[in-house]
Design an enzyme around this catalytic site. Structure first.
Site, PDB file in Angstrom:
ATOM      1  N   GLY A 273     -25.973  29.245 -96.919  1.00 18.96           N
ATOM      2  CA  GLY A 273     -24.502  29.195 -97.528  1.00 18.96           C
ATOM      3  C   GLY A 273     -24.439  28.640 -98.697  1.00 18.96           C
ATOM      4  O   GLY A 273     -23.264  27.987 -98.939  1.00 18.96           O
ATOM      5  N   LYS A 274     -25.566  28.549 -99.665  1.00 17.77           N
ATOM      6  CA  LYS A 274     -25.620  27.840-100.612  1.00 17.77           C
ATOM      7  C   LYS A 274     -24.592  28.381-101.797  1.00 17.77           C
ATOM      8  O   LYS A 274     -24.085  27.635-102.579  1.00 17.77           O
ATOM      9  CB  LYS A 274     -27.077  27.944-101.455  1.00 17.77           C
ATOM     10  CG  LYS A 274     -27.821  27.103-100.733  1.00 17.77           C
ATOM     11  CD  LYS A 274     -29.073  27.131-101.725  1.00 17.77           C
ATOM     12  CE  LYS A 274     -29.551  28.580-102.121  1.00 17.77           C
ATOM     13  NZ  LYS A 274     -30.267  29.306-100.764  1.00 17.77           N
ATOM     14  N   LYS A 291     -26.726  29.743-112.005  1.00 16.44           N
ATOM     15  CA  LYS A 291     -27.949  30.131-111.412  1.00 16.44           C
ATOM     16  C   LYS A 291     -29.282  30.342-112.052  1.00 16.44           C
ATOM     17  O   LYS A 291     -29.278  31.406-112.516  1.00 16.44           O
ATOM     18  CB  LYS A 291     -27.521  31.131-110.161  1.00 16.44           C
ATOM     19  CG  LYS A 291     -28.652  31.684-109.282  1.00 16.44           C
ATOM     20  CD  LYS A 291     -28.502  31.647-108.027  1.00 16.44           C
ATOM     21  CE  LYS A 291     -29.473  32.038-107.123  1.00 16.44           C
ATOM     22  NZ  LYS A 291     -29.070  31.861-105.730  1.00 16.44           N
ATOM     23  N   ALA A 361     -32.701  28.864-105.773  1.00 14.99           N
ATOM     24  CA  ALA A 361     -33.007  30.173-104.854  1.00 14.99           C
ATOM     25  C   ALA A 361     -33.534  29.537-103.503  1.00 14.99           C
ATOM     26  O   ALA A 361     -34.906  29.156-103.843  1.00 14.99           O
ATOM     27  CB  ALA A 361     -33.836  30.893-105.673  1.00 14.99           C
ATOM     28  N   PRO A 443     -16.157  25.341 -91.531  1.00 15.06           N
ATOM     29  CA  PRO A 443     -16.187  26.012 -90.148  1.00 15.06           C
ATOM     30  C   PRO A 443     -16.595  27.582 -90.416  1.00 15.06           C
ATOM     31  O   PRO A 443     -16.406  28.029 -91.441  1.00 15.06           O
ATOM     32  CB  PRO A 443     -14.804  25.673 -89.586  1.00 15.06           C
ATOM     33  CG  PRO A 443     -13.947  25.741 -90.965  1.00 15.06           C
ATOM     34  CD  PRO A 443     -14.803  24.833 -91.700  1.00 15.06           C
ATOM     35  N   LEU A 445     -15.467  31.087 -90.866  1.00 14.66           N
ATOM     36  CA  LEU A 445     -14.394  31.540 -91.463  1.00 14.66           C
ATOM     37  C   LEU A 445     -14.060  32.793 -91.117  1.00 14.66           C
ATOM     38  O   LEU A 445     -14.878  33.809 -90.950  1.00 14.66           O
ATOM     39  CB  LEU A 445     -14.518  31.700 -92.918  1.00 14.66           C
ATOM     40  CG  LEU A 445     -14.528  30.369 -93.714  1.00 14.66           C
ATOM     41  CD1 LEU A 445     -15.133  30.128 -95.077  1.00 14.66           C
ATOM     42  CD2 LEU A 445     -13.505  29.210 -93.467  1.00 14.66           C
TER      43      LEU A 445
END
Length: 478
Positions: A273-274, A291, A361, A443, A445
């Site tokens: 979840g980065k 990134k 990454a 949480p 979603l």
């Protein structure tokens, strides 16, 4: 004579002496070994990015290689002959490139060096402190500038012989050690002095030694002596024992690490979840997004597009990756499949006015290239980490292991963001045993969209507050 013409003359004379240089370079060898010993005590990262100015035949280069091991070397000299001699030496551990360069005006080099070093070369600069400042400007934050150069009092006996003969020497005037420092404010360090004495059979032997290393270019505006004048100076010199004193100044400075305006988002695992965490932080802190290495674009859109949509970022706050690879693998593995070369040492963050969110990454030990992991890139960029972690079973072990790895490298952690069903017990364990703050809990979603990101961003503390808490705590610990 212009500076360019003088540089060319200096380079030509050293180049002409390259073949026999080491036969006459006793002082140079001692200076290189002692500078290398000082450098070996510095807290350099693994496989540091090193720039050497004025390599000569490679005395300092090889002394460092024996002490430091693998590195990313950029070895330079103003003389093609000297550069060729250094290249013929033993292969350097790591990666190496040899480059013709005027060290006083190092045009064309990309910054971010962990170490810039030079042994008995910078005394040829026309403006030493300004030249040192140009070099210091190429350092990464926390990088080191280490030089040994000649200081006032060098060749005092030779100067005295000229004075006895009623003549002015063509030897350059060297500064006192206390006056040697880069002309910039964000450098900390100083200079130590050392004196070496070299005995010669006579003055001609001393001059042949200077010619043997190519150090015969006179100071600007100082013509060489005529034959009769030289005989008078040699007579006065020999009368007092033909001894020469070298005053060496060993300068060691570190570029100050200023409080960064941004964070590096990494995870305890891949798919953790980065990207969602990056979008939430970018929205909360009105930050730019970058990134550095994007993989997997053959199967799904890049993370830059995802963050732009979720955080509602305009194009000017998005920065293109340094590398884009097709396969959903580590950068190293994807590059191998695609016959592409990825070099972590070339990755330099964009200049931004806003805070910068950098997304890695995979996890900390995902390989980027043959010698660098993601944690090495984080250390080079010198940014605090936000660690993305799961909230459920197993997260304590994975998160604490990641935090321990960051701690061992001296990389500060701004905090942890946990994703999944909230777990008060896991949160407490991570904060207590990891010594970090949980910045947010995400949480499950029902829908991941811009509205959800906006709502979650409202609960994130301001970046300035988080940075102040981190660095004030480090100061108290120190």
């Amino acid at each position: 004579m212009t500076q360019a013409a003088r540089n060319a003359r200096v380079g030509d004379r050293f180049g002409a002496a390259a073949a026999r240089y080491e036969d006459h370079a006793a002082i140079q060898r001692i200076a290189a070994e002692r500078l290398a010993s000082d450098i070996a005590l510095l807290p350099l990262p693994p496989c540091p990015r090193i720039l050497e100015i004025g390599c000569g035949t490679g005395l300092l280069t090889q002394a460092l290689a024996r002490r430091l091991g693998p590195a990313d070397w950029t070895v330079t000299d103003i003389s093609p002959g000297m550069l060729a001699a250094a290249r013929r030496g033993p292969a350097l551990p790591g990666t190496a490139r040899y480059q013709l360069l005027d060290g006083e005006h190092p045009a064309g080099l990309t910054g971010g060096f962990d170490l810039i070093c030079s042994s008995l070369a910078v005394q040829w600069f026309s403006d030493l402190n300004t030249g040192l400042a140009r070099l210091a400007g190429l350092l990464a934050p926390g990088g080191h500038l280490a030089v040994v150069t000649l200081a006032s009092g060098t060749f005092a006996e030779w100067r005295a012989a000229h004075a006895a003969a009623g003549l002015a020497p063509a030897t350059p005037n060297y500064p006192p050690p206390h006056a040697i420092r880069p002309a910039m404010t964000d450098m900390a360090g100083g200079v130590r002095g050392e004196r070496l004495i070299q005995d010669h059979p006579d003055g001609l032997h001393f001059l042949r030694g200077l010619k043997g290393i190519g150090a015969t270019t006179p100071a600007p505006g100082r013509p060489p002596l005529g034959a009769a004048q030289l005989r008078r100076v040699l007579g006065a010199f020999d009368e007092h024992g033909a001894t020469v004193t070298y005053h060496l100044a060993f300068g060691m400075w570190r570029k100050n690490m200023q409080r960064p305006n941004g964070v590096f988002v990494t995870g305890t695992d891949t798919g953790i979840g980065k990207t969602l965490v990056s979008a939430i932080l970018a929205r909360a802190w009105s930050a730019d997004y970058w990134k550095p290495v994007q993989t997997g674009v053959a199967e799904e859109p890049g993370d830059t597009d995802t963050v732009a949509h979720l955080a509602q970022l305009p194009p000017e706050r998005l920065h293109l990756p340094a590398y884009v690879l097709q396969a959903p693998l580590s950068p190293w593995a994807a590059a191998t499949l695609e016959d592409t070369v990825v070099d972590a040492t070339t990755i330099v963050p964009p200049a931004t006015r806003a805070p910068l969110i950098v997304e890695g990454a995979g996890g900390l030990y995902v390989p980027i290239d043959d010698t660098h992991m993601m944690i090495d890139l984080i250390a080079r960029l010198d940014m605090p980490v936000v660690l993305a972690a799961r909230s459920g079973l197993g997260t304590i072990n994975h998160t604490l292991l990641s935090l321990k790895a960051l701690q061992r490298r001296g990389i500060p952690v701004l905090g942890v963001v946990m994703s999944g069903p909230p777990s008060a017990g896991n949160k407490e364990a991570i904060e207590r045993f990891g010594g970090v703050r949980v910045l947010a809990e995400i949480p499950p979603l029902p829908r991941v969209d811009a509205a959800a990101v906006e709502a979650l961003a409202q609960g994130v503390a301001p970046l300035a507050e988080c940075l102040a808490a981190l660095y004030d705590a480090e100061t108290e610990a120190d």
